[in-house]
Scaffold this active site. Structure first.
Site, PDB file in Angstrom:
ATOM      1  CG  ASP A  72     -12.725  -8.122   5.153  1.00  0.00           C
ATOM      2  OD1 ASP A  72     -12.179  -7.271   5.884  1.00  0.00           O
ATOM      3  OD2 ASP A  72     -13.540  -7.803   4.252  1.00  0.00           O
ATOM      4  CE  LYS A  77       3.352 -18.292  -0.592  1.00  0.00           C
ATOM      5  NZ  LYS A  77       2.485 -19.484  -0.465  1.00  0.00           N
ATOM      6  CG  ASP A 115      -0.185 -20.548   1.477  1.00  0.00           C
ATOM      7  OD1 ASP A 115       0.501 -20.277   2.480  1.00  0.00           O
ATOM      8  OD2 ASP A 115       0.281 -21.110   0.472  1.00  0.00           O
ATOM      9  CG  ASP A 135      -6.843  -5.133   3.546  1.00  0.00           C
ATOM     10  OD1 ASP A 135      -7.950  -5.173   4.091  1.00  0.00           O
ATOM     11  OD2 ASP A 135      -6.636  -4.529   2.476  1.00  0.00           O
ATOM     12  CE1 TYR A 194      -3.565  -2.569   0.130  1.00  0.00           C
ATOM     13  CE2 TYR A 194      -2.613  -3.294   2.200  1.00  0.00           C
ATOM     14  CZ  TYR A 194      -3.482  -3.493   1.159  1.00  0.00           C
ATOM     15  OH  TYR A 194      -4.265  -4.608   1.127  1.00  0.00           O
TER      16      TYR A 194
HETATM   17 MG    MG Z   1     -10.062  -4.560   4.387  1.00  0.00          MG
END
Ligand code: MG
Ligand code: NAI
Length: 380
Positions: free
Chosen positions: A262, A202, A234, A258, A144
């Protein structure tokens, strides 16, 4: 008595519906425990951009820097079925979040994943005894950072690049934050009550993740009482669903956090239940994990509990910063009231009306805020 100056940025869509409920609850807490808040509100986001050509008023940034804490809703708006964008293609409103996260150096994004009793688990064999951990997502670097580009050949977009940056300083401070949080929380993982910080990366492939893990190992040496734990991202997606009880505190670079939070929200009953804090050494901003939800905005359907629990996290942080016991008491009052309302089960927004609650008539956003306020008044 000390006055706390709180900047309130409801933003777009459901942000404008859930943040007023969080403010209402904070006002009730203020009266209950004798805390003095001054709320300074600014509009911001995509809808504001359409009206003014700005993502937020110019004075908002300086006011944030002079505040005690910031309460944020969500940004991102849709017009005629299309996301409102800046001329450069970025989502209109995104600079508000990034100005705050990067500009105030809010490097730890703290996202508790806790399933409260009264919220039916979406996993058949896991309940509130199994799901209680905290995700700490790095918040200032990774993919980001604004190092990106798009090349076109004639009219056609041809090549796109997003650069993923991981630095020693960025990794070290967030990993140390996670270990300190683990010790402070002190309850360990639901499975075995062991203090544990899980490093999600990772590092079998990515250089940035190899650096992140190396620094994790270095910081872990300072915390011999905390168990070291490693998980590739993963595998982590699978483990969060199969064995959520193994986790106590989890730390990861920005994008993995991020995405995985969720999934974490799903473990706690959905995005309407997931709060977060963006925390730096000097400043902090608190927000629900969810976005502006144009699909349900303006209908009084949104669950305000994520925003209300974000206000609770804000009080916990103010307690730590200012050593003000009233803030601690206020945070406890909010959590107790939320728990009671959830267990009683009758007042809940549509997103929580499933399983044993599928016959409950969905409440409006403000009705949920109202009963939480009533509970707070009863508690004192
Ligand atoms: Mg988000
Ligand atoms: P979203 O989080 O807004 O919604 C995802 C789904 O969860 C929707 O179906 C929504 O109805 C449901 N949901 C979310 N919050 C809820 C609540 N409080 N109560 C009940 N249901 C709830 O994510 P989406 O749809 O991907 O993005 C919508 C907009 O928000 C986009 O413009 C996106 O860029 C922006 N966004 C902004 C964020 C922020 O400001 N921090 C974070 C995430 C998305």
């Amino acid at each position: 008595m000390r006055k706390y100056r709180i900047v309130v940025l409801p933003g777009d869509g459901v942000g404008k519906e859930v943040i007023p409920e969080a403010v209402k609850v904070l006002k009730a807490v203020g009266e209950a425990v004798d805390l003095d808040f001054e709320f300074i509100e600014f509009p911001c986001g995509g809808e504001y951009y359409l009206k003014t050509g700005l993502e937020w008023p110019e004075e908002a940034w300086q006011t944030c820097k002079e505040s005690d804490a910031i309460l944020f809703g969500a940004v991102g708006w849709v017009k005629n079925g299309k996301p409102v964008r800046l001329p450069n293609g970025d989502l209109a409103g995104s600079n508000v979040i990034f100005s705050l996260r990067f500009g105030l150096d809010l490097y730890a994004n703290v996202r508790p994943v806790k399933l409260y009793p009264g919220v039916p688990s979406l996993l058949t064999y896991k309940d509130s005894e199994h799901i209680d951990f905290v995700f700490v997502r790095e918040n200032t670097e990774d993919i980001y950072v604004p190092i990106r580009g798009m090349l076109s050949r004639g009219e056609e977009k041809e090549l796109a690049i997003d650069v993923r940056v991981i630095t020693r300083k960025g990794a070290e401070r967030v990993i140390r934050y996670a270990f300190n949080l683990c010790v402070k929380r002190g309850k360990g993982a639901p499975l075995d009550r062991k203090l544990r910080v899980t490093c999600v990366d990772k590092s079998n492939l990515l250089r940035g993740c190899q650096l992140f893990r190396e620094i994790y190992n270095m910081v872990a040496e300072e915390f011999p009482q905390v168990e070291k734990d490693y998980m590739y991202v993963d595998t982590m997606a699978m483990q969060m669903v199969c064995f959520p009880e193994k986790f106590d505190v989890v730390v990861s670079p920005n994008m993995f956090g991020d995405i995985l939070t969720d999934l974490g929200a799903a473990l706690q009953g959905g995005l309407g239940m997931a709060p977060s804090g963006n925390i730096g050494d000097k400043y902090a901003m608190f927000e629900p994990v969810h976005g502006s939800s144009p699909d349900i905005a303006g209908q009084e359907k949104a669950n305000p509990i994520a925003a209300i629990l974000a206000a609770k996290m804000m009080l916990e942080w103010l307690f730590e910063k200012r050593n003000d016991q009233k803030c601690k008491k206020g945070a406890e009052l909010i959590e107790k009231a939320v728990k009671k309302v959830l267990i009683e089960g009758k007042i809940r927004t549509f997103d929580l009306c499933y399983g044993p609650y599928s016959n409950v008539k969905p409440s409006k956003t403000s009705e949920v805020g109202d009963v939480i306020v009533e509970e707070i008044k009863h508690e004192v």
